[in-house]
Design a protein around this motif. Structure first.
Motif, PDB file in Angstrom:
ATOM      1  N   GLY A 105       0.802  -1.215   0.000  1.00  0.00           N
ATOM      2  CA  GLY A 105       0.000   0.000   0.000  1.00  0.00           C
ATOM      3  C   GLY A 105       0.834   1.264   0.000  1.00  0.00           C
ATOM      4  O   GLY A 105       0.324   2.357  -0.238  1.00  0.00           O
ATOM      5  N   MET A 106       2.119   1.153   0.291  1.00  0.00           N
ATOM      6  CA  MET A 106       2.957   2.346   0.429  1.00  0.00           C
ATOM      7  C   MET A 106       3.610   2.694  -0.895  1.00  0.00           C
ATOM      8  O   MET A 106       3.791   1.849  -1.765  1.00  0.00           O
ATOM      9  CB  MET A 106       4.038   2.097   1.473  1.00  0.00           C
ATOM     10  CG  MET A 106       3.491   1.821   2.842  1.00  0.00           C
ATOM     11  SD  MET A 106       4.842   1.409   3.960  1.00  0.00           S
ATOM     12  CE  MET A 106       4.873   2.858   4.935  1.00  0.00           C
ATOM     13  N   THR A 107       4.019   3.952  -0.996  1.00  0.00           N
ATOM     14  CA  THR A 107       4.684   4.384  -2.218  1.00  0.00           C
ATOM     15  C   THR A 107       6.107   3.828  -2.266  1.00  0.00           C
ATOM     16  O   THR A 107       6.642   3.355  -1.264  1.00  0.00           O
ATOM     17  CB  THR A 107       4.770   5.913  -2.271  1.00  0.00           C
ATOM     18  OG1 THR A 107       5.557   6.349  -1.162  1.00  0.00           O
ATOM     19  CG2 THR A 107       3.407   6.562  -2.198  1.00  0.00           C
TER      20      THR A 107
ATOM     21  N   GLY B  73      -2.573  -2.310  12.620  1.00  0.00           N
ATOM     22  CA  GLY B  73      -3.221  -3.566  12.295  1.00  0.00           C
ATOM     23  C   GLY B  73      -3.444  -4.484  13.485  1.00  0.00           C
ATOM     24  O   GLY B  73      -3.618  -5.688  13.311  1.00  0.00           O
ATOM     25  N   GLN B  74      -3.410  -3.939  14.705  1.00  0.00           N
ATOM     26  CA  GLN B  74      -3.725  -4.741  15.890  1.00  0.00           C
ATOM     27  C   GLN B  74      -5.108  -4.319  16.381  1.00  0.00           C
ATOM     28  O   GLN B  74      -5.435  -3.143  16.336  1.00  0.00           O
ATOM     29  CB  GLN B  74      -2.697  -4.488  17.001  1.00  0.00           C
ATOM     30  CG  GLN B  74      -1.273  -4.615  16.538  1.00  0.00           C
ATOM     31  CD  GLN B  74      -0.963  -5.996  16.022  1.00  0.00           C
ATOM     32  OE1 GLN B  74      -1.194  -6.985  16.697  1.00  0.00           O
ATOM     33  NE2 GLN B  74      -0.459  -6.077  14.799  1.00  0.00           N
ATOM     34  N   PHE B 205       4.864   1.506  11.947  1.00  0.00           N
ATOM     35  CA  PHE B 205       3.548   0.929  12.259  1.00  0.00           C
ATOM     36  C   PHE B 205       2.931   0.310  11.007  1.00  0.00           C
ATOM     37  O   PHE B 205       2.448  -0.823  11.033  1.00  0.00           O
ATOM     38  CB  PHE B 205       2.594   2.012  12.786  1.00  0.00           C
ATOM     39  CG  PHE B 205       2.881   2.444  14.205  1.00  0.00           C
ATOM     40  CD1 PHE B 205       3.608   1.642  15.062  1.00  0.00           C
ATOM     41  CD2 PHE B 205       2.391   3.648  14.683  1.00  0.00           C
ATOM     42  CE1 PHE B 205       3.862   2.037  16.369  1.00  0.00           C
ATOM     43  CE2 PHE B 205       2.634   4.053  15.984  1.00  0.00           C
ATOM     44  CZ  PHE B 205       3.369   3.242  16.825  1.00  0.00           C
ATOM     45  N   ILE B 206       2.943   1.081   9.928  1.00  0.00           N
ATOM     46  CA  ILE B 206       2.321   0.601   8.694  1.00  0.00           C
ATOM     47  C   ILE B 206       3.069  -0.628   8.183  1.00  0.00           C
ATOM     48  O   ILE B 206       2.465  -1.581   7.683  1.00  0.00           O
ATOM     49  CB  ILE B 206       2.285   1.718   7.638  1.00  0.00           C
ATOM     50  CG1 ILE B 206       1.478   2.899   8.179  1.00  0.00           C
ATOM     51  CG2 ILE B 206       1.677   1.219   6.338  1.00  0.00           C
ATOM     52  CD1 ILE B 206       1.515   4.127   7.313  1.00  0.00           C
ATOM     53  N   ALA B 207       4.387  -0.624   8.340  1.00  0.00           N
ATOM     54  CA  ALA B 207       5.187  -1.773   7.923  1.00  0.00           C
ATOM     55  C   ALA B 207       4.777  -3.014   8.703  1.00  0.00           C
ATOM     56  O   ALA B 207       4.612  -4.094   8.129  1.00  0.00           O
ATOM     57  CB  ALA B 207       6.675  -1.478   8.133  1.00  0.00           C
ATOM     58  N   VAL B 208       4.581  -2.868  10.003  1.00  0.00           N
ATOM     59  CA  VAL B 208       4.176  -4.005  10.833  1.00  0.00           C
ATOM     60  C   VAL B 208       2.805  -4.509  10.397  1.00  0.00           C
ATOM     61  O   VAL B 208       2.546  -5.709  10.338  1.00  0.00           O
ATOM     62  CB  VAL B 208       4.151  -3.601  12.323  1.00  0.00           C
ATOM     63  CG1 VAL B 208       3.496  -4.676  13.173  1.00  0.00           C
ATOM     64  CG2 VAL B 208       5.562  -3.333  12.822  1.00  0.00           C
ATOM     65  N   ARG B 209       1.920  -3.581  10.046  1.00  0.00           N
ATOM     66  CA  ARG B 209       0.575  -3.956   9.619  1.00  0.00           C
ATOM     67  C   ARG B 209       0.597  -4.707   8.281  1.00  0.00           C
ATOM     68  O   ARG B 209      -0.029  -5.747   8.122  1.00  0.00           O
ATOM     69  CB  ARG B 209      -0.284  -2.693   9.469  1.00  0.00           C
ATOM     70  CG  ARG B 209      -1.682  -2.939   8.922  1.00  0.00           C
ATOM     71  CD  ARG B 209      -2.357  -1.646   8.524  1.00  0.00           C
ATOM     72  NE  ARG B 209      -1.770  -1.107   7.304  1.00  0.00           N
ATOM     73  CZ  ARG B 209      -2.018   0.103   6.822  1.00  0.00           C
ATOM     74  NH1 ARG B 209      -2.815   0.913   7.476  1.00  0.00           N
ATOM     75  NH2 ARG B 209      -1.453   0.518   5.708  1.00  0.00           N
ATOM     76  N   TYR B 225       7.276  -2.478  18.228  1.00  0.00           N
ATOM     77  CA  TYR B 225       6.376  -1.474  17.651  1.00  0.00           C
ATOM     78  C   TYR B 225       4.909  -1.775  17.938  1.00  0.00           C
ATOM     79  O   TYR B 225       4.101  -0.868  18.029  1.00  0.00           O
ATOM     80  CB  TYR B 225       6.669  -1.291  16.160  1.00  0.00           C
ATOM     81  CG  TYR B 225       7.827  -0.340  15.996  1.00  0.00           C
ATOM     82  CD1 TYR B 225       7.621   1.035  16.009  1.00  0.00           C
ATOM     83  CD2 TYR B 225       9.131  -0.794  15.950  1.00  0.00           C
ATOM     84  CE1 TYR B 225       8.667   1.917  15.936  1.00  0.00           C
ATOM     85  CE2 TYR B 225      10.195   0.082  15.886  1.00  0.00           C
ATOM     86  CZ  TYR B 225       9.953   1.441  15.880  1.00  0.00           C
ATOM     87  OH  TYR B 225      10.991   2.313  15.820  1.00  0.00           O
ATOM     88  N   LYS B 226       4.570  -3.053  18.082  1.00  0.00           N
ATOM     89  CA  LYS B 226       3.199  -3.370  18.494  1.00  0.00           C
ATOM     90  C   LYS B 226       2.939  -2.805  19.883  1.00  0.00           C
ATOM     91  O   LYS B 226       1.885  -2.217  20.149  1.00  0.00           O
ATOM     92  CB  LYS B 226       2.975  -4.879  18.486  1.00  0.00           C
ATOM     93  CG  LYS B 226       2.752  -5.469  17.111  1.00  0.00           C
ATOM     94  CD  LYS B 226       2.652  -6.984  17.204  1.00  0.00           C
ATOM     95  CE  LYS B 226       2.543  -7.616  15.830  1.00  0.00           C
ATOM     96  NZ  LYS B 226       2.599  -9.082  15.926  1.00  0.00           N
ATOM     97  N   LEU B 227       3.907  -2.983  20.769  1.00  0.00           N
ATOM     98  CA  LEU B 227       3.726  -2.466  22.137  1.00  0.00           C
ATOM     99  C   LEU B 227       3.678  -0.947  22.140  1.00  0.00           C
ATOM    100  O   LEU B 227       2.876  -0.343  22.865  1.00  0.00           O
ATOM    101  CB  LEU B 227       4.853  -2.949  23.053  1.00  0.00           C
ATOM    102  CG  LEU B 227       4.797  -4.402  23.480  1.00  0.00           C
ATOM    103  CD1 LEU B 227       5.744  -4.648  24.640  1.00  0.00           C
ATOM    104  CD2 LEU B 227       3.389  -4.825  23.872  1.00  0.00           C
ATOM    105  N   ILE B 228       4.535  -0.305  21.326  1.00  0.00           N
ATOM    106  CA  ILE B 228       4.497   1.161  21.256  1.00  0.00           C
ATOM    107  C   ILE B 228       3.119   1.609  20.774  1.00  0.00           C
ATOM    108  O   ILE B 228       2.533   2.548  21.313  1.00  0.00           O
ATOM    109  CB  ILE B 228       5.604   1.692  20.310  1.00  0.00           C
ATOM    110  CG1 ILE B 228       6.986   1.437  20.926  1.00  0.00           C
ATOM    111  CG2 ILE B 228       5.409   3.188  20.053  1.00  0.00           C
ATOM    112  CD1 ILE B 228       8.140   1.875  20.051  1.00  0.00           C
ATOM    113  N   ALA B 229       2.586   0.895  19.770  1.00  0.00           N
ATOM    114  CA  ALA B 229       1.267   1.268  19.248  1.00  0.00           C
ATOM    115  C   ALA B 229       0.198   1.108  20.324  1.00  0.00           C
ATOM    116  O   ALA B 229      -0.668   1.974  20.493  1.00  0.00           O
ATOM    117  CB  ALA B 229       0.916   0.413  18.032  1.00  0.00           C
ATOM    118  N   PHE B 230       0.258   0.012  21.075  1.00  0.00           N
ATOM    119  CA  PHE B 230      -0.702  -0.174  22.160  1.00  0.00           C
ATOM    120  C   PHE B 230      -0.572   0.955  23.187  1.00  0.00           C
ATOM    121  O   PHE B 230      -1.575   1.485  23.669  1.00  0.00           O
ATOM    122  CB  PHE B 230      -0.484  -1.535  22.846  1.00  0.00           C
ATOM    123  CG  PHE B 230      -1.422  -2.598  22.351  1.00  0.00           C
ATOM    124  CD1 PHE B 230      -2.722  -2.654  22.813  1.00  0.00           C
ATOM    125  CD2 PHE B 230      -1.007  -3.525  21.415  1.00  0.00           C
ATOM    126  CE1 PHE B 230      -3.597  -3.624  22.352  1.00  0.00           C
ATOM    127  CE2 PHE B 230      -1.862  -4.494  20.944  1.00  0.00           C
ATOM    128  CZ  PHE B 230      -3.165  -4.550  21.414  1.00  0.00           C
TER     129      PHE B 230
END
Lengths: 275, 355
Positions: A105-107, B73-74, B205-209, B225-230
């Motif tokens: 989805g990313m550029t 994505g969590q 975040f987006i990369a993890v998702r 990064y999941k924990l940071i997002a939480f």
């Protein structure tokens, strides 16, 4: 988090990556069996072998996806056997995948900027505030990302989502993202698979550029023998998990075990034809 | 009509990475800011401003949940409980130490972040529906704990009275004063989240998702990064809880039950997952829906139903509409209201010469 990627500098000629006696079994399948391989800094080494020979499994052990059952792997003086992939990446080992693993989805630009992640430092708070530290850092790393975009000739695609790109271009973006880590060692898993002749030549040129201009060590898995023999300094051959030969491209081509692995012996061929 | 990039040339990376790269968009944002910060509080009555206040509070919570669900994505069905953690932390600080809002709001956020990060630990091992159940358990455990520990809940009926916050010695008594106070936090959340998602942390975040394996290979620790997002998401939830407590004048666990978690999930699904503007749309939509439904039925419902039936119909119709809309959006426009807005914008991008 960022990792000291410049640490453990190895002078050319010494072993930068030392794989000794690693094995990986999946149930009864011996994917990799006691493979020893040492790679010098700045070298371009190819790993070849028939399907299922254990080439990708070997890369997976180097990059931390598999923990070897036996043996150990030392990179730039540090034991990385069984380290987490993110840790291995932070030490300066980047890789691409056989079946492209881009963020769809990313550029193109964001994918490459993600490759700069380990070199960037902005934390949650400075990212939240942005203006100041985070912005300065974004701009500095954007400049590096643009260099890679130029090197890999992706200028007109930088704001395109990678999901819409042609196969060959996606492979190129994945290489750019791996290079964005400024890796000491680059693992390429079939970077030319599924490409036409022209795309293969482009890709071979990019790999050689990286290897020669920046002195990045490259471990290449590739099925196209013409390319492998052309650009490799050294070739290692795996068959059924074991290393059966290693040497210059010329030596490997003449090695009887290699010929047998690829073509079979006359007796085996007769038996196969009879069956 | 104001999103037309033709003729705009950028000469620096900073300009290319700006939040609003087009000059016309900057003017549009300035106009909206003027409308909502100056004109609205001057013209609207207390009742309407009180509705806007609810929306502003919901925006903060929806943005936080979107960071977790939309960007990383969590999933979490425990956000109502994280809000209650913020609310009770603030209420206790106010009652026991007479703490001002600039202490209670960060404190409520941090306490929620801490608990949210602990609840997020299972995300290392489990995904999707299993993680949803784990966070649901957290919701119920936190609810129960607050209800049964008098030291937190303040004893009787688990509710604590909290006076309105004071700003430079002036207590915010009217809805309009509260509106400007809440607007400050909503704007901070909107700008901060926009910054977060366009820089290093947000990209991770987006990369993890999108591809957790590829994220690991470029040096992003997915667990970290999941924990940071939480934690970030729960921080927003905690702040939402504190703001809500100030708005209601009381901290009460009944305001933060499971339905609230679901409401917030509905906001980001209807608004648009992984979108700042979508969070704002969704917060406004879900907050307004029951109010508008009630108003509509009270005005025109009498034509069809008897007055006695109407009292029963209103709360049920809200639920029916709510469920129906979520299904509608999931099927017809999974990217939510934000997508509809983008479609309109893209149409006018080349208008009137669309070919």
């Amino acid at each position: 988090m960022s990792g000291d990627v410049n640490g453990g500098e190895v002078s050319p000629g010494e072993a930068q990556l030392a794989i000794s006696g690693v094995s990986k079994h999946f149930g009864g399948v011996r994917a990799v069996e006691a493979v020893t391989l040492s790679v010098r800094s700045g070298e371009l080494i190819s790993v070849i072998g028939p399907n299922g020979a254990g080439k990708t499994s070997l890369l997976n052990m180097i990059s931390g996806f598999y923990r070897p059952d036996t043996g150990n792997i030392v990179f730039a003086g540090k034991d990385i056997t069984g380290a987490r992939p993110s840790h291995v990446a932070a030490l300066g080992i980047a890789r691409t995948f056989q079946n492209i693993a881009l963020f769809a989805g990313m550029t193109v630009l964001d994918n490459i900027m993600l490759g700069r992640h380990v070199h960037m430092k902005a934390g949650v708070l400075s990212s939240f505030i942005y203006w100041g530290l985070a912005q300065k850092e974004e701009i500095a790393h954007r400049a590096r990302a643009e260099e890679l975009i130029e090197l890999l000739e992706l200028e007109d695609l930088r704001k395109q989502p990678t999901s819409g790109l042609a196969y060959g271009l996606r492979k190129r973006v994945e290489l750019a993202r791996a290079l964005a880590l400024d890796p000491k060692l680059l693992l390429l898993d079939e970077p030319m698979g599924g490409m036409n002749q022209e795309e293969k030549e482009d890709m071979a040129r990019f790999v050689l550029d990286v290897n020669q201009q920046w002195g990045t060590t490259v471990i290449l898995i590739e099925h196209d023998m013409a390319v492998v023999m052309d650009i490799s300094d050294r070739v290692a051959v795996l068959d059924r998990g074991r290393k059966i030969a290693e040497g210059s491209p010329g030596e490997v081509q003449r090695h009887p075990d290699v010929i047998r692995a690829y073509l079979g012996t006359a007796k085996e061929r007769r038996e196969a034809a009879a069956a | 009509m104001f999103h037309r990039e033709s003729g705009v040339f950028k000469t620096s990376y900073a300009a290319d990475m700006a939040l609003y790269p087009l000059p016309i968009a900057k003017w549009a944002v300035a106009a909206f800011a003027g409308l909502f910060i100056v004109i609205v509080p001057l013209t609207l009555g207390e009742y309407y401003v009180s509705i806007l206040n609810l929306i502003l509070i919901a925006i903060v919570g929806a943005l936080g949940l979107n960071v977790l669900v939309g960007y990383t994505g969590q999933i979490s069905i425990g956000h109502g409980a994280f809000m209650s953690v913020g609310a009770y932390t603030a209420a206790n600080l106010v009652v026991r130490l007479d703490a001002p809002f600039w202490v209670t709001i960060p404190a409520g956020g941090l306490m929620a972040a801490l608990i949210g990060a602990v609840v997020g630990i299972p995300s290392l091992r489990i995904k999707g529906i299993y993680l949803a159940i784990a966070t649901l358990a957290a919701q119920l455990i936190i609810e129960w704990t607050i209800n049964h520990v008098p030291a937190i809940s303040g004893g009787v009926q688990a509710s604590i009275q909290v006076p309105r916050p004071s700003f430079f010695g002036v207590q915010l008594k009217s809805q309009t004063q509260l509106y400007l106070f809440l607007m400050g936090f909503a704007v901070l959340a909107i700008v901060g989240t926009s910054n977060l998602v366009r820089s290093r942390i947000g990209r991770a975040f987006i990369a993890v998702r999108d591809q957790d394996i590829a994220a690991e290979i470029i040096g992003i620790s997915t667990f970290r990064y999941k924990l940071i997002a939480f934690a970030i998401s729960s921080f927003y939830a905690g702040v939402t809880g504190v703001l809500y407590t100030y708005y209601l004048g009381i901290a009460n666990y009944e305001q933060f039950q499971l339905t609230v978690s679901i409401d917030y999930l509905a906001m980001i699904i209807i608004g648009g997952l992984g979108s700042i503007l979508g969070s704002i749309f969704g917060a406004a939509f879900v907050t307004l829906l029951p109010i508008v439904t009630r108003w509509f039925l009270e005005s025109f419902g009498g034509l069809i139903f008897s007055a006695a039936d109407l009292a029963n119909i209103i709360p049920n119709l809200r639920l029916i509409l709510f469920g129906g809309l979520i299904i509608f959006f999931l099927v017809v426009e999974p990217e939510g209201l934000n997508r509809l807005w983008r479609n309109i914008r893209n149409y006018f991008r080349v208008w009137p010469f669309s070919y």
